[in-house]
Design an enzyme around this catalytic site. Structure first.
Site, PDB file in Angstrom:
ATOM      1  N   LEU A   1       0.638  -0.927   0.004  1.00  0.00           N
ATOM      2  CA  LEU A   1      -0.171   0.161   0.247  1.00  0.00           C
ATOM      3  C   LEU A   1       0.581   1.259  -0.324  1.00  0.00           C
ATOM      4  O   LEU A   1       0.363   2.192  -0.453  1.00  0.00           O
ATOM      5  CB  LEU A   1      -0.663  -0.318   0.768  1.00  0.00           C
ATOM      6  CG  LEU A   1      -1.869   1.192   1.145  1.00  0.00           C
ATOM      7  CD1 LEU A   1      -3.372   1.324   0.570  1.00  0.00           C
ATOM      8  CD2 LEU A   1      -3.128   1.324   2.886  1.00  0.00           C
TER       9      LEU A   1
ATOM     10  N   ASN B   1       9.061   3.693 -20.892  1.00  0.00           N
ATOM     11  CA  ASN B   1       8.112   4.776 -21.056  1.00  0.00           C
ATOM     12  C   ASN B   1       6.863   5.132 -22.248  1.00  0.00           C
ATOM     13  O   ASN B   1       6.300   3.838 -22.090  1.00  0.00           O
ATOM     14  CB  ASN B   1       9.278   6.225 -21.104  1.00  0.00           C
ATOM     15  CG  ASN B   1       9.517   5.718 -22.777  1.00  0.00           C
ATOM     16  OD1 ASN B   1       9.494   4.575 -23.684  1.00  0.00           O
ATOM     17  ND2 ASN B   1       9.346   7.162 -23.390  1.00  0.00           N
TER      18      ASN B   1
ATOM     19  N   CYS C   1       6.074   6.644 -24.588  1.00  0.00           N
ATOM     20  CA  CYS C   1       6.167   6.220 -26.065  1.00  0.00           C
ATOM     21  C   CYS C   1       7.403   5.134 -26.805  1.00  0.00           C
ATOM     22  O   CYS C   1       7.573   4.866 -27.655  1.00  0.00           O
ATOM     23  CB  CYS C   1       6.789   7.546 -26.326  1.00  0.00           C
ATOM     24  SG  CYS C   1       6.006   8.974 -26.421  1.00  0.00           S
TER      25      CYS C   1
ATOM     26  N   GLU D   1      10.498   4.055 -26.524  1.00  0.00           N
ATOM     27  CA  GLU D   1      11.554   3.807 -27.075  1.00  0.00           C
ATOM     28  C   GLU D   1      12.469   3.633 -25.999  1.00  0.00           C
ATOM     29  O   GLU D   1      13.808   3.400 -25.814  1.00  0.00           O
ATOM     30  CB  GLU D   1      11.689   4.763 -27.916  1.00  0.00           C
ATOM     31  CG  GLU D   1      11.781   6.488 -27.550  1.00  0.00           C
ATOM     32  CD  GLU D   1      11.168   7.457 -26.677  1.00  0.00           C
ATOM     33  OE1 GLU D   1      11.410   7.861 -26.330  1.00  0.00           O
ATOM     34  OE2 GLU D   1      10.137   6.635 -26.418  1.00  0.00           O
TER      35      GLU D   1
END
Length: 772
Positions: free
Chosen positions: A235, A439, A441, A443
């Site tokens: 948690l 990430n 995008c 890459e």
């Protein structure tokens, strides 16, 4: 009666047509266009009492309406009209005597005083230094901008006064970035490198990532694009991850988050079975945080959340963006990503069952965690889990799950895919960790691990201290080389060492929003050198997209880029020292070079340099999508083909009309468009590039007119077979073309153009019975 216009202060006066013609003269100088016709067309819409600024807007709009594949020159006219407006604004707000650039030291001093520039600039550079830097400004390079690029620069990157009026002009953006990054250089060399940085930036040979463009030169500027966090199964750890994301988003960064360690729905909590709510409630909280905390008002908060394909909650995860089902388990503002082991793709091919295991149950009964291994070790452990009849699991057909994945991809463009075995087998720093996800995008691929917050303790003076054992929070430090400007191999050889140095300086001068990111940044000094203008590069060399020449050129080009990028990092290590985890890395042992077949004498000599002198940067190359900075640089985006010859690109807060860069009647047919090319050629080119990238590339796939379920399946399976590490969006839409062009140009299919079909891979998997 003369037309009346309303000035910015509310006063009305007669329109001074000579001022209009002065702007037109500035815009058309040296261009074969008729300013009289432009004025006449624009004047049709002029009305009495209209704001004076609307006159300039009408001229720009009229010029833009003339843009077409046969007359692209009108884009340059529109760009110059916008530039003229920016010059005028700066002349008023800065009290300049004429249009153009003024006293640069005075500008820096005033910007620092107003709290808009970092005071460190005045500590690092004397008035003499700043005066010399101001002399570097090459105002004629403002003509390099397309209209869309200059509009983007004006809207998002120019620093403005508190009232919103223009403070900076375009070349001062580049100069401010150059001076900021060069603060990392030795004082004796600082001006030399600042000049070198300005040169490549102002010529648009190199673009830095959006946060660097926006924040370098600002106080406490955060310069990194994305961060990747690993969320632990506690948690406290989950809420720590949410806090980290909020702080990163507030500072202008995107996030990737790996959730594969969180126990599944129905798992036990503190010995009570069946009570765990699984991954989806936490996904929903990340979704709401993305909405609530934007990226400095420049773009919405954005996060890609990743889950392993054997996690029991993965099927709910796939439905997170769909309209059906329990609204409390929906998350339509996140971008889902799946990490896919080779064993799953093999199970699809063999029509075998696929099993889902709760990560907590696996650890309690088997003594290991599946997500912490890859390759053959993972397969052995997964098989042991399958054979343990006491271990809970759910099971389905691998093909059924693959069909659900494809359906989600077709409907929403996601999930993104990461093929985790090839990713980790190619990891140059596998000796110190593991890659779980990517990430925003897709890459960036770097070692990651969770941070663990400790219980708060009462400290002196009644303060409560919260300490955290930091994990590896990945940081993306990005820049892109404009391949459309790389006319000879010598251009690549010249630019690469400069941009690698700039990226290493980003790490030094950066102000990151969370301390664990700073620790990871210093441990690996990871950068992501990428490209855009890839299609321009091919068009300029008359290389068809759908050709074996394209595949060969992709291989040769990126081998050259890789060689010089590694050489630049070696040279920096000799000067500044190697990154702390260099010892025993695949760079140091030479395994990196052997794995990629770099056996030539030049490569082997470089491998020996690496082994003896070190690498400054633990990760080096990654190709981002460059959705914004490619507009700025007038480059084709990333590694993609253009959408159309003229099209509208819709961003989160604005839309711009874009023209294929360097479009002429002669290059028009060479610019094949994204939705018409056979995607197998794009995948094969990605595979050729991938061999030379230590990280990955933002590879988009596009819907074509003849797409069916089997074809979509075959594309993704081909990418896996050829060793592509990640796949970004599936673009299931058609672009909006300029209304004055009519319908998009019809194109011949590959056969009609005389291009042979791509041979099928011998291991191509068919998606039997897929219904999308």
């Amino acid at each position: 009666m003369a037309l009346q216009v309303t000035k910015r202060d509310g006063r009305r006066e007669s329109l001074d047509i000579t001022r209009v013609r002065r702007a037109l003269g500035f815009a058309v100088k040296g261009l074969a266009v008729d300013p009289v016709a432009l004025e006449a067309h624009a004047a049709i819409g002029w009305q009495d009492g209209m704001p004076v600024s609307a006159i300039q807007t009408s001229l720009i709009d009229t010029a833009l309406k003339q843009v077409s594949p046969d007359e692209p020159i009108w884009d340059a006219v529109a760009a110059r009209l916008l530039l003229y407006d920016l010059y005028n604004q700066a002349m008023v707000t800065r009290q300049l005597p004429t249009l153009g650039y003024g006293d640069y030291p005075a500008l820096v001093g005033r910007m620092v005083q107003e709290g808009l520039y970092d005071p460190a600039l005045l500590d690092s550079y004397s008035p003499t230094d700043l005066r010399k830097a101001g002399q570097w400004i090459a105002a004629d390079r403002d003509d390099l901008f397309s209209y869309a690029g200059l509009q983007l620069l004006s809207d998002r990157y120019l620093v403005r006064w508190r009232d919103g009026q223009v403070a900076e002009l375009p070349q001062e953006v580049f100069l401010g970035i150059a001076l900021t990054l060069a603060q990392a250089e030795h004082s004796g060399d600082r001006m030399h490198w600042a000049h070198a940085f300005y040169e490549v930036l102002s010529r648009l040979d190199v673009t830095m990532a959006t946060p660097t463009f926006a924040n370098a030169r600002r106080p406490q500027g955060q310069l990194s694009s994305c961060f990747v966090d690993t969320v632990p199964d506690s948690l406290e750890g989950i809420y720590h991850g949410l806090s980290t994301f909020a702080r990163v988003s507030k500072a202008g960064g995107g996030m990737g988050g790996y959730l594969g360690k969180i126990r599944a729905t129905g798992s036990s909590v503190r010995g009570v079975t069946g009570v765990a709510k699984g991954v989806m409630p936490w996904v929903r909280l990340y979704n709401d945080t993305a909405v609530a905390v934007d990226q400095l008002g420049q773009r919405r908060g954005a996060i890609t959340l990743w889950l392993d394909l054997w996690h029991p909650d993965v099927r709910d995860f796939l439905e997170a963006r769909t309209p059906q089902g329990d609204e409390r388990r929906k998350a339509r503002d996140i971008f889902p990503g799946l990490t896919v082991p080779d064993a799953f793709m093999e199970a699809v091919a063999a029509d075998e069952a696929w099993h889902f295991f709760d990560p907590q149950d696996v650890e309690e009964q088997m003594g290991f965690r599946l997500e912490d291994t890859y390759g053959d070790t993972w397969k052995v452990r997964y098989a042991a889990c399958v054979q343990n009849s006491f271990l809970g699991r759910t099971t389905c057909s691998a093909k059924t799950l693959w069909r659900q994945i494809l359906q989600a991809i077709y409907r929403s463009g996601t999930p993104f895919l990461l093929f985790r075995d090839v990713v980790n087998q190619a990891n140059p720093n596998g000796h110190t960790g593991m890659i779980y996800s990517s990430n925003l995008c897709t890459e960036i691929l770097q070692n990651q691990s969770p941070s663990h917050p400790q219980d708060p303790v009462m400290a002196a003076a009644g303060h409560i201290e919260q300490r955290t054992t930091p994990g590896e929070l990945v940081v993306c430090n990005l820049a892109s080389i404009h391949l459309g400007h790389m006319h000879t191999p010598a251009d690549i050889d010249r630019v690469v060492p400069i941009v690698v140095r700039m990226l290493d300086d980003v790490i030094t001068v950066n102000h990151l929003p969370v301390p664990q990111a700073t620790a990871t940044n210093r441990a690996y000094r990871a950068v992501g050198l990428g490209v855009h203008g890839y299609q321009q590069y091919l068009v300029s060399r008359n290389i068809p997209w759908e050709s074996e020449d394209h595949i060969a050129e992709a291989d040769a080009l990126f081998e050259r880029l890789a060689y010089h990028t590694i050489q630049a990092s070696v040279d920096l290590a000799r000067e500044r020292g190697a990154y702390p985890h260099f010892g025993s890395s695949a760079w140091q042992t030479g395994a990196y070079f052997n794995q990629r077949g770099y056996t030539s004498p030049a490569w082997q000599a470089l491998a020996r340099q690496v082994a003896t002198q070190g690498m400054r940067n633990g990760y080096l190359m990654a190709i981002a999508p460059t959705g914004s900075t490619s507009i700025l640089a007038d480059a084709t985006p990333g590694i993609d083909p253009v959408f159309e010859h003229v099209w509208r690109e819709d961003k989160q807060s604005y839309a711009v009309w874009r023209l294929a860069p360097g479009l002429t009647p002669q290059t028009r047919d060479q610019y094949v468009t994204a939705h018409t090319v056979d995607q197998r050629w794009s995948i094969r080119a990605a595979a050729a590039r991938q061999r030379h990238l230590d990280q990955s590339q933002s590879l988009n796939l596009y819907r074509t007119a003849t797409l069916d379920a089997a074809t979509l399946s075959a594309w993704y399976q081909l990418a896996w077979e050829l060793g592509v590490k990640t796949i970004y969006y599936f673009r299931n839409f058609q672009p909006t073309v300029a209304p004055w062009l009519g319908e998009p140009l019809t194109r011949l299919d590959a056969t009609e153009r005389g291009i042979p079909p791509v041979p099928e891979s011998p291991r191509t998997i068919r998606c039997y019975g897929c219904e999308l």
